[in-house]
Each structure stands twice: as structure tokens, then as C-alpha cells.
Design an enzyme around this catalytic site. Sequence first.
Site, PDB file in Angstrom:
ATOM      1  CD  GLN A   9      -3.219   0.443   2.120  1.00  0.00           C
ATOM      2  OE1 GLN A   9      -3.108  -0.591   2.769  1.00  0.00           O
ATOM      3  NE2 GLN A   9      -4.223   1.270   2.292  1.00  0.00           N
ATOM      4  CB  SER A  84       2.761  -3.909   4.310  1.00  0.00           C
ATOM      5  OG  SER A  84       1.568  -3.885   5.072  1.00  0.00           O
ATOM      6  CG  LEU A  85      -1.649  -5.557   0.058  1.00  0.00           C
ATOM      7  CD1 LEU A  85      -1.169  -5.826  -1.351  1.00  0.00           C
ATOM      8  CD2 LEU A  85      -2.411  -6.763   0.571  1.00  0.00           C
ATOM      9  NE  ARG A 109      -2.505  -7.481   5.681  1.00  0.00           N
ATOM     10  CZ  ARG A 109      -1.845  -6.391   5.322  1.00  0.00           C
ATOM     11  NH1 ARG A 109      -2.338  -5.619   4.353  1.00  0.00           N
ATOM     12  NH2 ARG A 109      -0.718  -6.044   5.916  1.00  0.00           N
ATOM     13  CG  HIS A 188       2.129  -2.294   9.737  1.00  0.00           C
ATOM     14  ND1 HIS A 188       2.067  -3.667   9.632  1.00  0.00           N
ATOM     15  CD2 HIS A 188       1.894  -1.792   8.491  1.00  0.00           C
ATOM     16  CE1 HIS A 188       1.821  -3.988   8.370  1.00  0.00           C
ATOM     17  NE2 HIS A 188       1.706  -2.878   7.663  1.00  0.00           N
ATOM     18  CD  GLN A 236       1.954  -8.352   6.694  1.00  0.00           C
ATOM     19  OE1 GLN A 236       0.770  -8.166   6.455  1.00  0.00           O
ATOM     20  NE2 GLN A 236       2.832  -8.722   5.773  1.00  0.00           N
TER      21      GLN A 236
END
Length: 772
Positions: A9, A84-85, A109, A188, A236
Site C-alpha cells: 500500500q 506489508s500487503l 484484511r 502496524h 503482521q
Amino acid sequence: MTTFVFPGQGSQKRGMGKELLARYPELVARAEALLGYSLAEVCQDERLDQTQYTQPVLFVLNALAWLEKRDGGAREPDHAAGHSLGEYDALFAAGAFDFETGVRLVRRRGELMAQAREGGMAAVIGLSPERIQEVLARLGVDTVDLANDNAPSQQVLSGPKVDLERVAPELKAAGANVVMLKVSAAFHSRYMRPAREAFADFLRGFSFAPLRFPVISNVEARPYEHSRVAELLARQIDSPVLWTASVRYLLGLGEQDFVEVGHGQVLTNLIKQIRKAGPVPAPVATAPVAAPLPSAPPPALVTVLPSTPPPPATVVSVPRGTRAERLGSESFRRTYGVRLAYLAGSMYKGISSKELVIRMGRAGLMGFLGTGGMPLARVEEELLAIQAALRSGEAYGMNLLHNIERPSREEELVDLFLRHGVRNVEASAYVQVSPALVRYRVKGLRRLADGRIDAPHRVIAKVSRPEVARVFMSPPPPALLETLVNAGKVSAEEARLARELPMAEDICVESDSGGHTDQGVASALLPAMMTLREQMMGEHGYKTRIRVGAAGGIGTPHAAASAFVMGADFIVTGSINQCTVEAATSEPVKDLLETLDVQDVTCAPAGDMFELGAKIQVVRKGLFFPARANRLFALYQQYGSLDELDPQSRKQLEEKYFRRSIAEVWDETRRHYLRVDPEVVERAERHPKKKMALVFRWYFVHTSRLALSGSREQRTDYQIHCGPALGSFNQWVKGTPLASWRNRHVDELAFKLMEATAEWLDRQFQALRGAA
């Protein structure tokens, strides 16, 4: 080597993906059927910047970009990573799940993360993580987390918007460029815990295939393990993205060609900056690394145990963001190669089963096989199964139970452990060290070139009395060493080196617990043992510090936190693990255990030390066993032989307790001992009181079998070792999926308990700081 990296992202751009979507109409149609909207339309409008849309769109585009490379003849990479993603695309490329599964995962998610409405994020460019921490500490701000360590001088912070706005001017004054990001929440960070827990529940419905090539985890900056895919994907969400550490880890493996798969060059530019920081040296084993990573946030709770008592006015300071991985002793985690300063202790007759030990080992933790009361052949069978299931570096241990009546049993177990290379032993029920235990500890000692002693066999000693702890904190007794040397069981050099080491470098202080117990109080025992440790360290001048851990009564974050605050280097759980899927006891027992409260346990005589009057703690809820066991001990004290029993007591034993005649019980007992130790039968025939003890002890063996098998016929006679910790755990998880033992897995309990402990400590220290 080639590493494919997938952006996450923030890499999206209006108008992206048009041609790529057109080249894969079938896959796009499948994705849109699951999502309920047109991917091409989202790529053209304002929805592209909304998390619930951004994440599925980016996953699909990255996945198609990967497929395009593969279809074009590109070979599979040596490694993959995603930011991340993007990590979902790396896992998809490695074969963890199929395309549709990936879409389902990122859709959920994105939905959960979009629902979060607390806080914001700020990019900080130009300062290192350490410099940022200094500024936050100076301002007294402990509500802001490091969310992304993107490059040595490019970080992202998460937290309440008011606090981000408060620290921004100070960060700018320190030389940073600070940009408030347009996001809906503090991604996060600790503030995403609800989303993480909801996603973890969602992940329970999925299974994941083995990876065709290694994928580096954002959470740990190390390769994924197959058994932990779901765990790490959930973590995560509320853990920092350790991108710098991940890239440096890959650089440490050798020359890398990084290929960005997806839109833009965001990761390529970050990697150029990270290359200047240099690699992390490649690890010697594939076991999870528990020590602090080079670019990870600093340790959140550092336990410093001085060699002299601290002054009365000592102030405890806990930096922000206490994390489970930092609780306890870093030396303990490094020595055993585990992620947490946490052990699953042994439970007799294999209740702490090979399945339990394997599950802990695969999760980067350690458990002990309960060898007490288990035939030697079965111990070997279970040990070989554990070794076959675990990879090199994944930890496991075996229980070594002191056997007063049959020392040969210890010798046989030690022979077995040495033959199969067992490195970690949990020593329990010892009052003095035995020749077998000394032989295990001493065998293989050698002096290294730098002068240090390599000790291949580690002993974790479970103790509840200072005089026993002193024995284990001392070197092996010289007389025992001399006997072993004369018998040719250890070498003279091994015996010489043994004089420089304690019998155990890890002492587990066992307070009131399930099974054998002295009903000690942790707040009294643990400090006393730590004081003794300092005395013994000074007396013997050991080069390595003896570690002191805590066991007994640990079933909630509050109990674990109290142990760590008192200075425990590690904790050991027992009773709570008996009520898990992996525990090798019967379903009726587990059904009962999940209903216990703290008052549902009591003490009874211990069958293996019946004549000595030793105590065990057992379940009493709905069971006759505790009262009947105490009645047997009272009869043993009152009468000198079976023949002296009054008629009413004899009838009660035969009809209610044994459900067979005393003669039949003795016949079964006699036949057993004639097979394993005929001398016991000879002593019993000469001493009527010994014979009575053996008959009464039969009841303890019998009631254990009833519980392990789940016998419906004599359910009220179940002997179930358990402490009050399970009752407090049951209350803690009441109303959650963990209320049922069928949802309890031993490794997940470990992580949940330790993470909740870290969070509880955070809150308490923040409250104390506020009060101050």
C-alpha cells in the site's frame, strides 16, 4: 541470487493496471466475482486510496505481474519478499495458496484494517530509528510506535494523531522531514490489535501449502516456516514492517539481484539506500532468531540483574512498546534458539506428548516430553519421532525424572539421551544429583580455543527448595566425578572441566503447581533463589551467569508479568498445556479441565512417593480420587499390614476403590514387578507394610490409566494432576474461542499469554509513570 520483491500500500497510482488487467480476463473475472466490483473502475477513481479497495487491487495487480513474468519464461527466484500487503503476493508466488484464496485473504484484511479508526501515521525522513527513539524519550511520548523501518533514514510512525502532531516539530528540529500520511488508522502498531485478533480467527479456516522458495517475513525479517504462515500473517497487522532488516538479511546470504514485481520503483529505491548500510551476516542455522534484529525497535523490557543488591530507591524504566520477544533473558533465548523466554514443561506419562513438543519446536519455542511412567521403548519411539519431525535448530527437550527406587531407570534414560544426541533435559524431583544426571551433564565437555568450555548437554533443574537449588548451582560433587572416572563413564578431562561449571545453568523455581508440589509461594521463593544465585556466582566465579526462571501458578498475563517483574529470566507453564489439543490425555479429562475454576484443585498423596508422604495437586471437582487417596495414606499410617485392616475398611477398598479383591490387586502388582524389578517383590514378601504400600500404590497407577483412557465406567476415580493456574486461565479466556480446549494449541497459548503479558506491563508502567 535473485529476489523478487512485491510493493504494498502506497505504491498505487490512479490509472494503473489497465493493460495488465486486460491480458488476464479470466483471472480478473474470478477476482471481481469475489470482490463484487470492477477492478478497472477502482483503478480510475478515488476508491483506489481507500484501504478496503487498495489492498485487493494491489494484490491482484502484483499477482498478475508475477504471472506475466512466469509466463514469459522467467525462472523462479531464489527468495521473495513483499512490503506489508506485498507479502501476500510473495506467498502466492511461492505457492502458499492459490489466486482466489489470496483475494479472499486480502479482501478480509483490507476490510478489517479499514474499520480501524484510531490514530494516524507519519513518515519521518532523515533520521535513524535510534535518533527518533531519543526524541520520543526526551518528550516522554510512549504512545507512538515504529510502524515501518523502510530504510536506515526512512521510518514511519503510528499512533494517536495528537501525539504525532506533537512530536513532528521536534523531529523536524532534529533534522527530519515529517509528512503526515493520509490513512484512516495507526497501521502496524499496537492499536491494530483488534483487527489482528479478528483476522487470526478468520485465518483458522485456511490451510497453507509448503513454499517452493523462501519468503521473508516482515514481522521477523527471516524466512517463513510452513507451520507459522497463519500466525505471521495475523501478527503482521499490528507488528512493524522490518523492511530494512529483511533486505539486510538477504544481502547477508550473498550477492542479490532484486527485481520489483508490480507498479513503480518504490522498493527498488529503498533497497538502494539499504545496500549502503551493509548486510547482516548469514545465520549458521535456519532456526528462528530471537536476538534483537539490527534494524528492529530497541528492546522494550530489559531485565538487569546486578551482582549486588540494588539500592532501595531503584526506579524501573520500561521503554514504550513492550514486546513478548523481549521479555525475560535474551541469553536464554539465544542459548536455546527460541523466540520467547517461555517453556512448556513436562507432564508425566507422555501427557506432554510428542505432538506437543513438535508443535512448540516448529513455532520456534521449546517443550519437554513427559517421560515419567513411560516405558523406555516408547520413550525412544517418541524421541525419534520428534527428531524426525523437527528441523536442525528447532528446539526440544526430554524430562529426566529422579527415581529413588530404581536408579537403573535414570541410567537407561541417560544412555538413550546420549545415544540419540539429546541436548536439553528437564531434571525434576531431585533432592541430590544422581550419577546418571552428572554423567549426562559432564559427557562431551571440552575446552575451546578461546578458553571457554563447550557444554553440549544442558540441564534445566526444577526446584522448590533453596537447599536443592544450591546443589544444582554447584559443580558436580567431586566424589561422584571420581566414581564416574574410575568406572570409565566420563574422562578425566571431562571431570576436570566439570569443576568449572554448575550442574545446571538454568534453575526453574517451581511454586505451587500441578502434580508434585511443596505449595511454595512465588513471591517468597523467587527472590530467595535469586539471592542464592548471586552468592553461588561469587563463590564459584562462573564465567556464564546462572539463569533463574519461574513455574507454578502461571496461567494469566498478570501471573507471568509478576514473574518477569521479579526478575525471572524465563517462565515455564504446565497445567494450562494439559487442556490443549496436543496434550495426550482423554477428551473427557479435557472437557472437565476447561470448566475448572481456581478453587477446583486440592492436594493428595503422590503415588510414586507414597511412603514418604509427598504431595501432588490434583483436580477435585466432581471426583472422588483426592478423598480416596488421602484415605489410603491414613490407612497406611494406621496399620502395619494388609492383614490388620478392619473388615469395614477392607470391604470399602475392594468394593469402592479397587473394584476387585486385594488378592487380585497384589497378583497384578507382583507380576508387574517380577518383570521390571524382582527385588521389589522380595522386599514386599519380607515386609508386610511394604506390600501394603505397593497394593495401595496400585490405585494411583490405576486412576491415572482411567483418566488417560477416558474410562466412562470409573470417571469419578480420575487422577488428574493440575494446579490453580488452569482455573485462572479459564477465567481469562471465558467468552472467547479459547474457552473450548478444542481451540487451544500449545504454541498459540504461549504467544497469546506472552503478548498479553507485554501489553499488561505496558499499561501498568504507563499508569505508574502517570501517577509519578
